[in-house]
Scaffold this motif. Structure first.
Motif, short mmCIF file in Angstrom:
data_model
loop_
_atom_site.label_atom_id
_atom_site.label_comp_id
_atom_site.label_asym_id
_atom_site.label_seq_id
_atom_site.Cartn_x
_atom_site.Cartn_y
_atom_site.Cartn_z
N ARG A 7 0.85 -1.19 0.00
CA ARG A 7 0.00 0.00 0.00
C ARG A 7 0.89 1.24 0.00
O ARG A 7 1.75 1.39 0.85
N VAL A 8 0.66 2.13 -0.96
CA VAL A 8 1.40 3.39 -1.05
C VAL A 8 0.41 4.52 -0.80
O VAL A 8 -0.44 4.80 -1.65
N PHE A 23 -2.50 3.71 -3.45
CA PHE A 23 -2.30 2.76 -4.54
C PHE A 23 -1.97 1.41 -3.92
O PHE A 23 -1.31 1.34 -2.89
N LEU A 24 -2.41 0.34 -4.55
CA LEU A 24 -2.03 -1.00 -4.15
C LEU A 24 -1.28 -1.65 -5.30
O LEU A 24 -1.74 -1.66 -6.44
N PHE A 25 -0.10 -2.18 -5.00
CA PHE A 25 0.73 -2.85 -5.99
C PHE A 25 0.95 -4.29 -5.56
O PHE A 25 1.18 -4.56 -4.38
N ASN A 26 0.90 -5.20 -6.51
CA ASN A 26 1.29 -6.58 -6.22
C ASN A 26 2.80 -6.62 -6.03
O ASN A 26 3.54 -6.05 -6.82
N PHE A 27 3.23 -7.26 -4.98
CA PHE A 27 4.66 -7.37 -4.70
C PHE A 27 5.24 -8.53 -5.49
O PHE A 27 4.70 -9.64 -5.46
N TYR A 49 5.16 2.95 -14.23
CA TYR A 49 6.09 1.86 -13.96
C TYR A 49 6.53 1.94 -12.51
O TYR A 49 6.73 3.02 -11.98
N VAL A 50 6.68 0.80 -11.90
CA VAL A 50 7.12 0.73 -10.50
C VAL A 50 8.54 0.17 -10.48
O VAL A 50 8.80 -0.88 -11.04
#
Length: 56
Positions: A7-8, A23-27, A49-50
């Protein structure tokens, strides 16, 4: 990190303008969460892009 997602949180101005709290990103499975030091979100070519920055 919660359930393989990171979670960002976003700032107050972004929340007010876009009505988005975070924002939620899959790790990625191939990285160690304990070694991550920084997450960079880079807008490029109408996409985001992450980059995961970690300590060796």
């Amino acid at each position: 990190m919660k359930e393989n997602q990171v979670r960002v949180p976003l700032g107050k101005k972004v929340k007010a303008a876009f009505k988005v709290d975070d924002f939620l990103f899959n790790f990625p499975k191939n990285l160690d969460f304990k070694k991550i030091r920084e997450i960079r979100i880079i807008p490029r070519n109408n996409c985001f892009y992450v980059e995961w920055v970690y300590k060796f």
